[in-house]
Design a protein around this motif. Structure first.
Motif, PDB file in Angstrom:
ATOM      1  N   UNK A 166      23.338  -7.927  43.581  1.00  0.00           N
ATOM      2  CA  UNK A 166      24.403  -6.965  43.357  1.00  0.00           C
ATOM      3  C   UNK A 166      25.292  -7.476  42.225  1.00  0.00           C
ATOM      4  N   UNK A 167      25.702  -6.560  41.328  1.00  0.00           N
ATOM      5  CA  UNK A 167      26.523  -6.906  40.163  1.00  0.00           C
ATOM      6  C   UNK A 167      27.812  -6.093  40.219  1.00  0.00           C
ATOM      7  N   UNK A 168      28.936  -6.776  40.051  1.00  0.00           N
ATOM      8  CA  UNK A 168      30.245  -6.123  40.019  1.00  0.00           C
ATOM      9  C   UNK A 168      30.830  -6.357  38.625  1.00  0.00           C
ATOM     10  N   UNK A 169      31.106  -5.273  37.911  1.00  0.00           N
ATOM     11  CA  UNK A 169      31.627  -5.370  36.545  1.00  0.00           C
ATOM     12  C   UNK A 169      33.143  -5.179  36.545  1.00  0.00           C
ATOM     13  N   UNK A 170      33.854  -6.127  35.898  1.00  0.00           N
ATOM     14  CA  UNK A 170      35.316  -6.108  35.821  1.00  0.00           C
ATOM     15  C   UNK A 170      35.763  -5.786  34.390  1.00  0.00           C
ATOM     16  N   UNK A 171      37.042  -5.444  34.200  1.00  0.00           N
ATOM     17  CA  UNK A 171      37.559  -5.289  32.840  1.00  0.00           C
ATOM     18  C   UNK A 171      37.605  -6.643  32.128  1.00  0.00           C
ATOM     19  N   UNK A 172      37.753  -6.617  30.819  1.00  0.00           N
ATOM     20  CA  UNK A 172      37.734  -7.857  30.022  1.00  0.00           C
ATOM     21  C   UNK A 172      38.877  -8.791  30.388  1.00  0.00           C
ATOM     22  N   UNK A 173      39.958  -8.281  30.957  1.00  0.00           N
ATOM     23  CA  UNK A 173      41.105  -9.124  31.315  1.00  0.00           C
ATOM     24  C   UNK A 173      40.766 -10.134  32.403  1.00  0.00           C
ATOM     25  N   UNK A 174      39.651  -9.960  33.101  1.00  0.00           N
ATOM     26  CA  UNK A 174      39.276 -10.917  34.144  1.00  0.00           C
ATOM     27  C   UNK A 174      39.042 -12.296  33.564  1.00  0.00           C
ATOM     28  N   UNK A 175      38.593 -12.384  32.303  1.00  0.00           N
ATOM     29  CA  UNK A 175      38.264 -13.671  31.694  1.00  0.00           C
ATOM     30  C   UNK A 175      39.501 -14.528  31.545  1.00  0.00           C
ATOM     31  N   UNK A 176      40.667 -13.896  31.292  1.00  0.00           N
ATOM     32  CA  UNK A 176      41.897 -14.656  31.068  1.00  0.00           C
ATOM     33  C   UNK A 176      42.843 -14.601  32.259  1.00  0.00           C
ATOM     34  N   UNK A 223      40.936  -4.438  38.849  1.00  0.00           N
ATOM     35  CA  UNK A 223      40.097  -3.506  39.624  1.00  0.00           C
ATOM     36  C   UNK A 223      38.741  -3.326  38.923  1.00  0.00           C
ATOM     37  N   UNK A 224      37.632  -3.468  39.648  1.00  0.00           N
ATOM     38  CA  UNK A 224      36.303  -3.362  39.018  1.00  0.00           C
ATOM     39  C   UNK A 224      36.065  -2.000  38.387  1.00  0.00           C
ATOM     40  N   UNK A 225      35.242  -2.010  37.355  1.00  0.00           N
ATOM     41  CA  UNK A 225      34.863  -0.765  36.693  1.00  0.00           C
ATOM     42  C   UNK A 225      33.718  -0.078  37.433  1.00  0.00           C
ATOM     43  N   UNK A 226      32.780  -0.868  37.920  1.00  0.00           N
ATOM     44  CA  UNK A 226      31.639  -0.304  38.643  1.00  0.00           C
ATOM     45  C   UNK A 226      30.882  -1.419  39.342  1.00  0.00           C
ATOM     46  N   UNK A 227      29.964  -1.028  40.216  1.00  0.00           N
ATOM     47  CA  UNK A 227      29.068  -1.970  40.904  1.00  0.00           C
ATOM     48  C   UNK A 227      27.674  -1.363  40.926  1.00  0.00           C
ATOM     49  N   UNK A 228      26.662  -2.211  40.864  1.00  0.00           N
ATOM     50  CA  UNK A 228      25.274  -1.743  40.923  1.00  0.00           C
ATOM     51  C   UNK A 228      24.399  -2.891  41.397  1.00  0.00           C
ATOM     52  N   UNK A 229      23.151  -2.550  41.765  1.00  0.00           N
ATOM     53  CA  UNK A 229      22.211  -3.574  42.204  1.00  0.00           C
ATOM     54  C   UNK A 229      20.823  -3.238  41.662  1.00  0.00           C
ATOM     55  N   UNK A 230      19.937  -4.243  41.705  1.00  0.00           N
ATOM     56  CA  UNK A 230      18.552  -4.051  41.259  1.00  0.00           C
ATOM     57  C   UNK A 230      17.579  -4.128  42.426  1.00  0.00           C
ATOM     58  N   UNK A 259      29.643 -14.514  35.662  1.00  0.00           N
ATOM     59  CA  UNK A 259      28.988 -14.478  34.359  1.00  0.00           C
ATOM     60  C   UNK A 259      29.806 -13.585  33.444  1.00  0.00           C
ATOM     61  N   UNK A 260      30.710 -14.213  32.648  1.00  0.00           N
ATOM     62  CA  UNK A 260      31.589 -13.424  31.806  1.00  0.00           C
ATOM     63  C   UNK A 260      32.520 -12.583  32.651  1.00  0.00           C
ATOM     64  N   UNK A 261      32.402 -11.260  32.592  1.00  0.00           N
ATOM     65  CA  UNK A 261      33.240 -10.373  33.405  1.00  0.00           C
ATOM     66  C   UNK A 261      32.445  -9.726  34.541  1.00  0.00           C
ATOM     67  N   UNK A 262      31.361 -10.376  34.963  1.00  0.00           N
ATOM     68  CA  UNK A 262      30.535  -9.883  36.068  1.00  0.00           C
ATOM     69  C   UNK A 262      30.555 -10.883  37.213  1.00  0.00           C
ATOM     70  N   UNK A 263      30.579 -10.367  38.453  1.00  0.00           N
ATOM     71  CA  UNK A 263      30.244 -11.139  39.639  1.00  0.00           C
ATOM     72  C   UNK A 263      28.776 -10.853  39.943  1.00  0.00           C
ATOM     73  N   UNK A 264      28.006 -11.915  40.196  1.00  0.00           N
ATOM     74  CA  UNK A 264      26.594 -11.771  40.554  1.00  0.00           C
ATOM     75  C   UNK A 264      26.429 -12.302  41.972  1.00  0.00           C
ATOM     76  N   UNK A 265      26.020 -11.410  42.911  1.00  0.00           N
ATOM     77  CA  UNK A 265      25.822 -11.786  44.314  1.00  0.00           C
ATOM     78  C   UNK A 265      24.320 -11.706  44.602  1.00  0.00           C
ATOM     79  N   UNK A 266      23.784 -12.800  45.091  1.00  0.00           N
ATOM     80  CA  UNK A 266      22.333 -12.867  45.315  1.00  0.00           C
ATOM     81  C   UNK A 266      21.927 -12.199  46.630  1.00  0.00           C
ATOM     82  N   UNK A 267      22.418 -11.029  46.902  1.00  0.00           N
ATOM     83  CA  UNK A 267      22.040 -10.255  48.088  1.00  0.00           C
ATOM     84  C   UNK A 267      22.608  -8.851  47.943  1.00  0.00           C
ATOM     85  N   UNK A 268      22.176  -7.959  48.832  1.00  0.00           N
ATOM     86  CA  UNK A 268      22.724  -6.609  48.887  1.00  0.00           C
ATOM     87  C   UNK A 268      23.733  -6.531  50.023  1.00  0.00           C
TER      88      UNK A 268
END
Length: 314
Positions: A241-251, A230-237, A274-283
């Motif tokens: 849009x960036x979705x941050x996951x717990x470290x367990x996503x890597x494994x 389950x994601x920790x948070x989401x944000x955009x610039x 990118x590591x434990x982030x999803x990067x979506x090129x849109x809002x």
């Protein structure tokens, strides 16, 4: 009187002539292995020749395969592998490392620093002296297995078990030449260390460059199921849009991302990991992470507030 004496002498001569002459003893010769004793034939001075039974030395196909596999797996000392007097082998599971020894000389088998010794077993413990000791302290503590033969021309195998691996060695003893010491390099461990270092470097990299904290929007709500990913948070610039996951996503297994429109229709969207982030090129206003077949975990990510006002402000 003379006639009587003559008759007695003739009778004694006749009795002596009728006695059987002694037969000289025949020396007994040792029999060859697999031969039978000669059989004398009555009325004949000759005996039958011994029958020699030949033992087959032909090896089975299975034995030949074992011998060939052992030869192919055996690593011999190489000139390029010596560092001073220490032969350094590259470790490989299932390989057999050849060790040359000699009477009166001890050969040092050095294990990896920090490796804990389990057991040492040799095929021949009568004609070989085998012991162990340690050197160093802490992380540099190192186990040494010491071997010495009693005589030249001997061979046996040695198995060393540790908390990390199993070593297979073939020991042979010569008259003089002996290896002073041997150790190993561990290519697989080095590869794991390189991968771990690369993962740490990627984790330390920023998820994106040129981000300004004042341009980031964190007004996203996360709802639904609570799987381990389950994601920790989401944000955009305002652009991505960036979705941050717990470290367990890597494994673990990463869930796919679906955009959900106003009618509730879900469509798969492209994103980068990118590591434990999803990067979506849109809002987006709403998206869902879905994973599973029979029991599907669904986590919804919704943007709060007035989306139109945010678009104009960005």
């Amino acid at each position: 009187m003379k006639t009587a004496l003559l008759l007695v002498m003739l009778a004694s001569a006749t009795s002596a002539s009728t006695q059987t002459a002694p037969v000289p003893a025949t020396p007994i010769k040792p029999l060859l292995a697999g031969a039978t004793a000669p059989v004398a034939v009555p009325g004949s001075s000759k005996a039958k020749p011994p029958v020699v039974r030949r033992v087959s030395t032909r090896r089975s196909a299975a034995e030949l395969r074992v011998r060939a596999a052992n030869r192919a797996a055996t690593l011999e000392p190489a000139a390029a592998g010596f560092i001073n007097a220490v032969q350094v082998y590259p470790f490989s599971d299932g390989a057999v490392f050849h060790v040359f020894t000699a009477p009166g000389q001890v050969t040092d088998i050095a294990l990896q620093p920090g490796e804990a010794l389990g057991a040492v077993a040799a095929g021949d413990t009568v004609r070989w002296v085998i012991g162990d000791t340690t050197s160093g302290t802490g992380d540099a503590k190192r186990t040494h297995v010491l071997v010495k033969p009693f005589a030249p021309g001997q061979s046996t195998n040695l198995i060393i078990t540790t908390d990390r691996r199993v070593y297979h060695l073939a020991l042979t003893s010569g008259a003089r030449a002996a290896m002073v010491a041997l150790s190993w390099t561990y290519p697989q461990d080095q590869l794991i260390a390189l991968k771990a270092a690369a993962e740490q470097a990627r984790a330390a990299q920023p998820v994106a460059s040129g981000l300004q904290i004042e341009q980031l929007h964190f007004d996203y709500a996360i709802s639904g199921d609570e799987p381990p990913w389950r994601p920790l948070r989401a944000f955009d610039d305002g652009r991505q849009t960036f979705i941050e996951f717990p470290a367990s996503l890597v494994v673990g297994e990463a869930p796919p991302l679906f955009l959900v429109d106003a009618k509730g229709t879900a469509s798969l969207v492209n994103y980068r990991v990118r590591g434990r982030f999803y990067v979506i090129d849109r809002l987006f206003d709403a998206a869902e992470l879905r994973l599973g077949l029979k029991h599907q975990d669904i986590v919804r990510i919704s943007r709060a507030g007035d989306a139109e006002v945010r678009r104009r402000a960005s």
